[in-house]
Write a protein that holds these residues in place. Structure first.
Motif, PDB file in Angstrom:
ATOM      1  N   GLY A 175      43.466  39.494  26.713  1.00 27.19           N
ATOM      2  CA  GLY A 175      43.708  40.905  26.463  1.00 27.19           C
ATOM      3  C   GLY A 175      44.393  41.620  27.613  1.00 27.19           C
ATOM      4  N   LEU A 176      45.177  40.881  28.382  1.00 30.80           N
ATOM      5  CA  LEU A 176      45.896  41.445  29.527  1.00 30.80           C
ATOM      6  C   LEU A 176      47.401  41.356  29.310  1.00 30.80           C
ATOM      7  CD1 LEU A 176      44.175  39.878  32.696  1.00 30.80           C
ATOM      8  CD2 LEU A 176      44.212  42.288  32.065  1.00 30.80           C
ATOM      9  N   SER A 177      48.112  42.354  29.788  1.00 29.86           N
ATOM     10  CA  SER A 177      49.568  42.260  29.823  1.00 29.86           C
ATOM     11  C   SER A 177      49.970  41.602  31.139  1.00 29.86           C
ATOM     12  CB  SER A 177      50.196  43.657  29.729  1.00 29.86           C
ATOM     13  OG  SER A 177      49.963  44.373  30.933  1.00 29.86           O
ATOM     14  N   VAL A 178      51.225  41.217  31.236  1.00 23.87           N
ATOM     15  CA  VAL A 178      51.738  40.645  32.484  1.00 23.87           C
ATOM     16  C   VAL A 178      51.612  41.662  33.608  1.00 23.87           C
ATOM     17  CG1 VAL A 178      53.844  39.862  33.659  1.00 23.87           C
ATOM     18  CG2 VAL A 178      53.312  39.006  31.388  1.00 23.87           C
ATOM     19  N   ASN A 222      47.762  32.044  33.096  1.00 17.28           N
ATOM     20  CA  ASN A 222      49.042  32.480  33.657  1.00 17.28           C
ATOM     21  C   ASN A 222      49.820  31.281  34.201  1.00 17.28           C
ATOM     22  OD1 ASN A 222      50.755  34.831  34.863  1.00 17.28           O
ATOM     23  ND2 ASN A 222      50.379  33.449  36.572  1.00 17.28           N
ATOM     24  N   ASP A 223      49.141  30.452  34.987  1.00 16.00           N
ATOM     25  CA  ASP A 223      49.809  29.303  35.609  1.00 16.00           C
ATOM     26  C   ASP A 223      50.306  28.299  34.567  1.00 16.00           C
ATOM     27  OD1 ASP A 223      49.192  30.566  37.984  1.00 16.00           O
ATOM     28  OD2 ASP A 223      47.631  29.137  38.573  1.00 16.00           O
ATOM     29  N   ALA A 224      49.496  28.041  33.550  1.00 10.78           N
ATOM     30  CA  ALA A 224      49.897  27.095  32.501  1.00 10.78           C
ATOM     31  C   ALA A 224      51.073  27.651  31.700  1.00 10.78           C
ATOM     32  CB  ALA A 224      48.719  26.798  31.570  1.00 10.78           C
ATOM     33  N   ALA A 225      51.031  28.944  31.385  1.00 15.85           N
ATOM     34  CA  ALA A 225      52.130  29.560  30.636  1.00 15.85           C
ATOM     35  C   ALA A 225      53.411  29.560  31.462  1.00 15.85           C
ATOM     36  CB  ALA A 225      51.761  30.984  30.216  1.00 15.85           C
ATOM     37  N   LEU A 226      53.290  29.798  32.739  1.00 16.69           N
ATOM     38  CA  LEU A 226      54.458  29.739  33.627  1.00 16.69           C
ATOM     39  C   LEU A 226      55.056  28.337  33.629  1.00 16.69           C
ATOM     40  CD1 LEU A 226      56.385  30.788  35.796  1.00 16.69           C
ATOM     41  CD2 LEU A 226      54.567  30.402  37.485  1.00 16.69           C
ATOM     42  N   ARG A 227      54.197  27.335  33.752  1.00 18.10           N
ATOM     43  CA  ARG A 227      54.673  25.948  33.764  1.00 18.10           C
ATOM     44  C   ARG A 227      55.368  25.609  32.447  1.00 18.10           C
ATOM     45  NH1 ARG A 227      56.377  23.400  37.334  1.00 18.10           N
ATOM     46  NH2 ARG A 227      58.071  23.336  35.883  1.00 18.10           N
ATOM     47  N   GLU A 228      54.759  26.010  31.328  1.00 21.59           N
ATOM     48  CA  GLU A 228      55.353  25.754  30.014  1.00 21.59           C
ATOM     49  C   GLU A 228      56.719  26.424  29.885  1.00 21.59           C
ATOM     50  OE1 GLU A 228      52.454  27.300  27.318  1.00 21.59           O
ATOM     51  OE2 GLU A 228      51.008  25.703  27.731  1.00 21.59           O
ATOM     52  N   ALA A 229      56.802  27.680  30.320  1.00 22.42           N
ATOM     53  CA  ALA A 229      58.063  28.422  30.215  1.00 22.42           C
ATOM     54  C   ALA A 229      59.144  27.792  31.088  1.00 22.42           C
ATOM     55  CB  ALA A 229      57.849  29.879  30.602  1.00 22.42           C
ATOM     56  N   ILE A 249      60.363  33.778  30.636  1.00 24.53           N
ATOM     57  CA  ILE A 249      59.106  33.465  31.323  1.00 24.53           C
ATOM     58  C   ILE A 249      58.099  34.587  31.098  1.00 24.53           C
ATOM     59  CG2 ILE A 249      58.015  33.220  33.594  1.00 24.53           C
ATOM     60  CD1 ILE A 249      60.571  31.700  34.466  1.00 24.53           C
ATOM     61  N   GLU A 250      58.548  35.818  31.317  1.00 25.95           N
ATOM     62  CA  GLU A 250      57.640  36.954  31.171  1.00 25.95           C
ATOM     63  C   GLU A 250      57.096  37.054  29.744  1.00 25.95           C
ATOM     64  OE1 GLU A 250      57.499  41.126  33.252  1.00 25.95           O
ATOM     65  OE2 GLU A 250      59.034  41.138  31.669  1.00 25.95           O
ATOM     66  N   ALA A 251      57.936  36.852  28.755  1.00 28.82           N
ATOM     67  CA  ALA A 251      57.489  36.926  27.355  1.00 28.82           C
ATOM     68  C   ALA A 251      56.477  35.826  27.046  1.00 28.82           C
ATOM     69  CB  ALA A 251      58.687  36.828  26.413  1.00 28.82           C
ATOM     70  N   HIS A 252      56.712  34.625  27.559  1.00 33.09           N
ATOM     71  CA  HIS A 252      55.802  33.507  27.307  1.00 33.09           C
ATOM     72  C   HIS A 252      54.435  33.781  27.950  1.00 33.09           C
ATOM     73  CE1 HIS A 252      55.150  29.324  26.082  1.00 33.09           C
ATOM     74  NE2 HIS A 252      54.423  29.215  27.184  1.00 33.09           N
TER      75      HIS A 252
END
Length: 157
Positions: free
Chosen positions: A38-41, A121-128, A25-28
């Motif tokens: 341009g932000l890290s987690v 962030n929310d979309a990437a979380l959902r995808e992961a 999840i974190e990597a995605h």
């Protein structure tokens, strides 16, 4: 092998699965936030935590509280805060009532970047999570994450 060995093995396997889910999840999310904002987690998490502060008693977090909130050491948190301060995304100032206390506020630019990054962030979380749910080893953990109720205290058997 004793019964205890089996329990420890199951516990270890569960921990490994949880660690794997977190890492994926974190990597995605990291890839999505870096590519689009341009932000890290960690930077996103810090801006998010700091954006929830408020004026008044108990409204601001000290640096050690910030470190606990983003799960970093105090020195790593200080470096992260410095990087974001250099980018104009937040500022630090001395507490009026305790000159030893240093507070951090998100700037208008930081709040704008956070608002723009939140859907990513929310979309990437959902995808992961959707991807992990297809893995039989991770599916029960995804289900558990999806069924956490905000504000509900975790229970332990």
């Amino acid at each position: 092998m004793t019964a205890t060995d089996g329990a420890v093995t199951a516990l270890s396997q569960g921990w490994c699965a949880l660690s794997l889910l977190h890492s994926r999840i974190e990597a995605h999310i990291e890839r999505a936030l870096q590519a689009h904002h341009g932000l890290s987690v960690r930077e996103y998490s810090l801006l998010d935590v700091l954006s929830r502060q408020h004026d008044g008693p108990g409204g601001h977090l000290r640096m050690n509280q910030v470190a606990d909130s983003v799960v970093l050491s105090q020195s790593a948190t200080t470096r992260l805060v410095s990087r974001l301060e250099d980018r104009g995304l937040l500022s630090r100032y001395i507490c009026d009532t305790d000159r030893r206390g240093i507070y951090t506020d998100v700037s208008r630019t930081g709040l704008e970047l956070l608002a723009a990054a939140r859907p990513t962030n929310d979309a990437a979380l959902r995808e992961a999570l959707d991807e992990a749910a297809r893995n039989p080893e991770l599916a029960p953990l995804v289900d558990a994450v999806e069924n956490i109720r905000p504000g509900a205290a975790p229970t332990r058997a």
